[in-house]
Scaffold this active site. Structure first.
Site, PDB file in Angstrom:
ATOM      1  N   ASP A  37       0.818  -1.214   0.000  1.00  0.00           N
ATOM      2  CA  ASP A  37       0.000   0.000   0.000  1.00  0.00           C
ATOM      3  C   ASP A  37       0.851   1.264   0.000  1.00  0.00           C
ATOM      4  OD1 ASP A  37       1.045  -0.239   2.508  1.00  0.00           O
ATOM      5  OD2 ASP A  37      -0.835   0.024   3.600  1.00  0.00           O
ATOM      6  N   HIS A 240      20.824  -3.678 -20.882  1.00  0.00           N
ATOM      7  CA  HIS A 240      19.995  -3.067 -19.843  1.00  0.00           C
ATOM      8  C   HIS A 240      20.438  -3.524 -18.456  1.00  0.00           C
ATOM      9  CE1 HIS A 240      16.515  -2.299 -22.909  1.00  0.00           C
ATOM     10  NE2 HIS A 240      17.500  -1.436 -23.012  1.00  0.00           N
ATOM     11  N   ASP A 257      25.101   4.834 -18.485  1.00  0.00           N
ATOM     12  CA  ASP A 257      23.942   5.296 -19.263  1.00  0.00           C
ATOM     13  C   ASP A 257      22.953   5.849 -18.247  1.00  0.00           C
ATOM     14  OD1 ASP A 257      21.622   5.601 -20.778  1.00  0.00           O
ATOM     15  OD2 ASP A 257      21.939   3.773 -21.939  1.00  0.00           O
ATOM     16  N   ASP A 268      19.013  11.575 -21.797  1.00  0.00           N
ATOM     17  CA  ASP A 268      19.422  10.184 -21.989  1.00  0.00           C
ATOM     18  C   ASP A 268      20.826  10.200 -22.569  1.00  0.00           C
ATOM     19  OD1 ASP A 268      19.667   7.498 -22.478  1.00  0.00           O
ATOM     20  OD2 ASP A 268      17.936   7.336 -23.800  1.00  0.00           O
ATOM     21  N   HIS A 358      11.794   7.024 -24.325  1.00  0.00           N
ATOM     22  CA  HIS A 358      11.538   6.541 -25.680  1.00  0.00           C
ATOM     23  C   HIS A 358      10.237   7.217 -26.102  1.00  0.00           C
ATOM     24  CE1 HIS A 358      14.194   3.293 -24.111  1.00  0.00           C
ATOM     25  NE2 HIS A 358      14.740   3.485 -25.297  1.00  0.00           N
ATOM     26  N   TYR A 385      29.718  -4.351 -28.566  1.00  0.00           N
ATOM     27  CA  TYR A 385      29.613  -5.182 -27.371  1.00  0.00           C
ATOM     28  C   TYR A 385      30.181  -6.554 -27.710  1.00  0.00           C
ATOM     29  CZ  TYR A 385      26.121  -1.508 -26.922  1.00  0.00           C
ATOM     30  OH  TYR A 385      25.482  -0.291 -26.922  1.00  0.00           O
ATOM     31  N   ARG A 409      29.490   2.135 -25.481  1.00  0.00           N
ATOM     32  CA  ARG A 409      28.396   2.894 -26.104  1.00  0.00           C
ATOM     33  C   ARG A 409      28.645   4.374 -25.838  1.00  0.00           C
ATOM     34  NH1 ARG A 409      24.604   0.266 -24.207  1.00  0.00           N
ATOM     35  NH2 ARG A 409      23.755   1.507 -22.480  1.00  0.00           N
ATOM     36  N   GLU A 411      26.465   7.999 -26.317  1.00  0.00           N
ATOM     37  CA  GLU A 411      25.114   8.486 -26.627  1.00  0.00           C
ATOM     38  C   GLU A 411      24.990   9.972 -26.328  1.00  0.00           C
ATOM     39  OE1 GLU A 411      20.473   7.423 -25.424  1.00  0.00           O
ATOM     40  OE2 GLU A 411      22.131   6.768 -24.133  1.00  0.00           O
TER      41      GLU A 411
END
Length: 437
Positions: A37, A240, A257, A268, A358, A385, A409, A411
């Site tokens: 709750d 992820h 990230d 992002d 996204h 990767y 990566r 970005e």
């Protein structure tokens, strides 16, 4: 609201002009529950907030072009007892005064008042989302209208999702929205800088994550835009990865990230850098390929160009680089067409960015890519990767051990402009010379 009321009015007018004789109904987001709750901090449905500026639950917004009241809200009434526990409400009078609605009713009046609004349209626009109970309620309203149609000859006889109409509007950011994105991005840049400053052998991923989240809140963001990825070593090969429970080792790369959410707009960003301040030979070679792929992809983010162009630019650059290193073999065009590169690079190069990380918007119409236009905002995030257990495509050479366990990566968030792309996150360093110490 950090966006002016006049802009919300303009958004509604734009959508009203697209509805024809339809009636659009939007439902607020339900509370998300953490434990039995205990509720998470409330976050409004993006479509609902985009049109109303109201960040309260248990609300409904109606746009009815043919009704005397074209914008109608149903909200929770003021309740001093409840407000003592969970905070103040605008109430009926406050919503009328502050949100510019033509009419405002208590949410308790929905059954009585909504059918009157629906009857003025020939089509019901409603998104069948995750609130199953309200979905059923809306379908009952719609079925009631259908049952009445033979006797009166008016009312909605079709139901459609408003997304294609609304999301084409959301896709193009106004100057005020771009400013909010700049704010979210500036905070994320500072957080990444803090993270890089404390990263060192022996530090834990969760310590870096804590520094990032602390910076977000200290600088006024509501929190993370998504669970921060702080991935050391081979963890960076998990796209992820959010466990963030491993210790940084000498010789590792660290992939971060992380973005924040501020006033309903998101950043992002991803950077990858050496934990000990120096790239190994293999790390440097792969990083240089990814960086060049990102630069070429950003250059392809041009107004009037197909959305898919910047992904293709990145992939072809990655293929060329892997060929130079001997990690791929064959004809570059054939490797692109067959997807033989995918064991090294398995995701797209970007996505729309805005009120959702996204963000909404169509990427292509059947076989044709959406055309990039001024006001679009995209991420540009190529990577490589090489998992410790990588399985290469048929006919490709096995990957030597020295390359395995490296994930990279890079970005950035990029605004499409008439005169070329603007990298909104350009203040976050990514050149090899700037990342080494």
């Amino acid at each position: 609201m950090v966006i002016a009321l006049s802009e919300f009015v303009q958004r509604r007018e734009q959508l009203l002009s697209k509805l024809g004789s339809g009636v659009a109904v939007f439902r607020s987001a339900p509370h998300a529950v953490m434990h039995n709750d205990v509720e998470y901090r409330y976050r409004q449905d993006s479509d609902f907030y985009y049109l109303t500026g109201l960040d309260e639950p248990e609300s409904v917004a109606v746009l009815a072009p043919n009704h005397e009241h074209k914008f109608v809200l149903f909200v929770r009434p003021r309740d001093p007892a409840q407000e003592t526990w969970v905070g103040y409400r605008l109430g009926v009078e406050g919503a009328k005064e502050k949100l510019g609605a033509d009419a405002v009713f208590s949410i308790a009046d929905l059954d009585q008042e909504l059918p009157k609004l629906l009857a003025t349209g020939d089509r019901l626009y409603y998104h069948l989302g995750r609130d199953r109970a309200f979905n059923e309620r809306m379908l009952q309203f719609y079925q009631q209208q259908l049952a009445l149609y033979p006797r009166r000859g008016f009312g909605p006889t079709a139901i459609a999702d408003p997304g294609p109409l609304l999301h084409s509007l959301r896709q193009v950011k106004s100057p005020a929205e771009v400013e909010q994105l700049r704010k979210a991005i500036a905070i994320a840049v500072e957080a990444h800088d803090r993270a890089r400053a404390i990263a060192a052998p022996g530090v834990w991923e969760y310590e870096v994550e804590a520094a990032i989240g602390g910076c977000f809140r200290q600088r006024g963001a509501q929190g993370v835009a998504y669970p921060s990825i702080v991935a050391t070593g081979a963890n960076a090969c998990i796209l992820h990865y959010i466990d963030n429970n491993q210790q940084l080792q000498d010789g590792d790369l660290l992939l971060i990230d992380a973005g924040c959410s501020t006033d309903y707009y998101n950043s992002d960003l991803t950077r990858t850098f050496p934990v000990n301040g120096r790239f190994s030979h293999e790390q440097r070679a792969l990083y240089a390929i990814v960086l060049e792929a990102q630069k070429r992809a950003i250059a392809a983010v041009q107004a009037g160009a197909p959305y898919g162009n910047f992904h293709e630019a990145a992939v072809r650059t990655l293929i060329d680089g892997l060929l130079d290193l001997g990690l791929l073999q064959g004809d570059p065009a054939e490797l692109y067409e067959t997807g033989a590169y995918r064991p090294f690079y398995m995701h797209r190069t970007g996505h729309w960015l805005g009120m959702d990380v996204h963000d909404v918007g169509t990427y292509q119409y059947r076989d044709s890519w959406t055309t990039l236009a001024p006001g679009h905002v995209v991420t540009v995030e190529p990577g490589l990767y090489i998992s410790p257990t990588i399985t290469v495509a048929e006919g490709q050479p096995e990957v030597p051990e020295r390359w395995r366990g490296i994930g990279i990566r890079i970005e950035d968030d990029v605004l499409v402009q008439a005169d070329g792309p603007e990298v909104l996150s350009a203040d976050l360093v990514k050149e090899i010379a700037d990342l080494e110490r």
